[in-house]
Design an enzyme around this catalytic site. Structure first.
Site, PDB file in Angstrom:
ATOM      1  N   SER A 124      -6.793 -10.418  -1.492  1.00 17.12           N
ATOM      2  CA  SER A 124      -5.399 -10.334  -1.941  1.00 17.12           C
ATOM      3  C   SER A 124      -4.478 -10.788  -0.829  1.00 17.12           C
ATOM      4  O   SER A 124      -4.667 -10.407   0.325  1.00 17.12           O
ATOM      5  CB  SER A 124      -5.039  -8.888  -2.302  1.00 17.12           C
ATOM      6  OG  SER A 124      -5.668  -8.527  -3.499  1.00 17.12           O
ATOM      7  N   ARG A 162     -11.024  -1.454  -9.733  1.00 18.86           N
ATOM      8  CA  ARG A 162     -10.062  -1.049  -8.693  1.00 18.86           C
ATOM      9  C   ARG A 162      -9.444   0.281  -9.114  1.00 18.86           C
ATOM     10  O   ARG A 162      -8.386   0.323  -9.729  1.00 18.86           O
ATOM     11  CB  ARG A 162      -8.975  -2.120  -8.580  1.00 18.86           C
ATOM     12  CG  ARG A 162      -7.923  -1.864  -7.517  1.00 18.86           C
ATOM     13  CD  ARG A 162      -6.950  -3.029  -7.539  1.00 18.86           C
ATOM     14  NE  ARG A 162      -5.905  -2.914  -6.544  1.00 18.86           N
ATOM     15  CZ  ARG A 162      -4.785  -2.220  -6.720  1.00 18.86           C
ATOM     16  NH1 ARG A 162      -4.571  -1.556  -7.835  1.00 18.86           N
ATOM     17  NH2 ARG A 162      -3.881  -2.190  -5.777  1.00 18.86           N
ATOM     18  N   LYS A 178       3.193  -2.713  -9.554  1.00 16.93           N
ATOM     19  CA  LYS A 178       3.073  -2.737  -8.103  1.00 16.93           C
ATOM     20  C   LYS A 178       4.424  -2.902  -7.429  1.00 16.93           C
ATOM     21  O   LYS A 178       4.664  -3.852  -6.699  1.00 16.93           O
ATOM     22  CB  LYS A 178       2.135  -3.873  -7.689  1.00 16.93           C
ATOM     23  CG  LYS A 178       1.549  -3.677  -6.323  1.00 16.93           C
ATOM     24  CD  LYS A 178       0.073  -3.848  -6.320  1.00 16.93           C
ATOM     25  CE  LYS A 178      -0.498  -3.512  -4.961  1.00 16.93           C
ATOM     26  NZ  LYS A 178      -1.870  -3.938  -4.821  1.00 16.93           N
TER      27      LYS A 178
HETATM   28  N1  TZP Z   1      -1.235  -6.965  -6.682  1.00 14.14           N
HETATM   29  C1  TZP Z   1      -0.067  -7.610  -6.692  1.00 14.14           C
HETATM   30  S1  TZP Z   1       0.811  -7.298  -8.093  1.00 14.14           S
HETATM   31  C2  TZP Z   1      -0.419  -6.298  -8.705  1.00 14.14           C
HETATM   32  C3  TZP Z   1      -1.467  -6.237  -7.805  1.00 14.14           C
HETATM   33  C4  TZP Z   1      -2.716  -5.456  -7.962  1.00 14.14           C
HETATM   34  C5  TZP Z   1      -0.320  -5.613 -10.010  1.00 14.14           C
HETATM   35  C6  TZP Z   1      -0.439  -6.539 -11.169  1.00 14.14           C
HETATM   36  O1  TZP Z   1      -0.298  -5.834 -12.355  1.00 14.14           O
HETATM   37  P1  TZP Z   1       0.273  -6.493 -13.682  1.00 14.14           P
HETATM   38  O2  TZP Z   1       0.347  -5.337 -14.651  1.00 14.14           O
HETATM   39  O3  TZP Z   1      -0.699  -7.548 -14.133  1.00 14.14           O
HETATM   40  O4  TZP Z   1       1.628  -7.043 -13.378  1.00 14.14           O
END
Ligand code: TZP
Length: 241
Positions: free
Chosen positions: A138, A69, A167
């Site tokens: 998702s 991604r 995010k």
């Molecule tokens: N979708 C929801 S939260 C997120 C994504 C791609 C990020 C998750 O990153 P991390 O560092 O595992 O909290």
């Protein structure tokens, strides 16, 4: 990566949110999702290390699923990266997904494609990739999780469950209670994402999550192999689903 299909003549009333149900000849697809740790890539979070070297450590340590991604790469760059990841994955039992790009999933023959809520709808993607590719989706709400199942997704990733710097754009964390409710609503595997640490991996598994999806807990870890081992152990320990 293995998939299996269950054909049953059973006439019991299955939950109506299972879109794979066709009432007369009950037929539903049950792909075996054989991983509980789903690593999502973000080459900006590797603490300056080359992404491929971090992924190699993850794979060597027993990691079994990667979603490529890298949304700021162009098509050519993504193809090159995917090829390298597939090379790494070849000798391991590794399932490789590409985020959003159905065209690359088919061209590069990945094991699966991961869709966003704003991507092409699952049925349209299924028409293109057929049953030979896994489709992950998702979701950011219970409705999103239910819709993913209704549309025929093989698994769903729900989040952010916790606060995550990765995010911020997704607003307030959904929390464990919502994760638990979502897991009760569907039969497909639900992966928790967003702020997942080792301790939280145990927590979300106890809440009913099939597994966890992570970025920083692995990619930014000082020792990627140790982090991978610990996360694999954490998701294997609790056996709620
Ligand atoms: N979708 C929801 S939260 C997120 C994504 C791609 C990020 C998750 O990153 P991390 O560092 O595992 O909290």
């Amino acid at each position: 990566m293995s998939r299996c299909y269950l054909l049953t003549a059973q006439h019991s009333k299955l939950p109506t949110h299972n879109s794979q149900l066709i009432t007369q000849n009950i037929f539903f697809r049950m792909p075996s999702i054989d991983f509980r740790l789903y690593l999502v890539t973000d080459r900006h979070q590797t603490q300056g290390r080359p992404l491929l070297s971090v992924l190699a450590r993850f794979i060597d340590a027993g990691g079994t699923a990667i979603q490529v991604r890298e949304r700021d790469l162009n098509t050519g760059q993504l193809m090159a990266l995917l090829q390298d990841v597939q090379c790494l994955a070849r000798s391991a039992r590794m399932t490789v997904f590409i985020n959003d790009r159905v065209d690359l999933a088919t061209t590069m023959n990945t094991d699966g494609v991961h869709l966003r809520e704003t991507s092409l709808p699952v049925p349209a993607v299924r028409d293109v990739v057929g049953s030979s590719h896994l489709i992950g989706v998702s979701a950011h709400s219970i409705d999103g999780v239910v819709q993913a199942e209704c549309q025929g997704a093989d698994f769903v990733v729900l989040g952010p469950i916790y606060e995550t710097p990765s995010k911020r754009g997704y607003g307030q964390p959904l929390g464990l209670a919502m994760l638990e409710r979502a897991c009760h609503r569907v039969n497909i595997p639900v992966f928790a994402i967003g702020g997942i640490s080792i301790a939280r991996a145990r927590e979300v598994r106890s809440a009913g999550a099939f597994g966890v999806a992570v970025i920083s807990a692995i990619l930014a870890a000082a020792d990627v192999a140790v982090a991978t081992h610990e996360m694999l152990n954490a998701v294997a320990e609790t056996t709620t689903r």
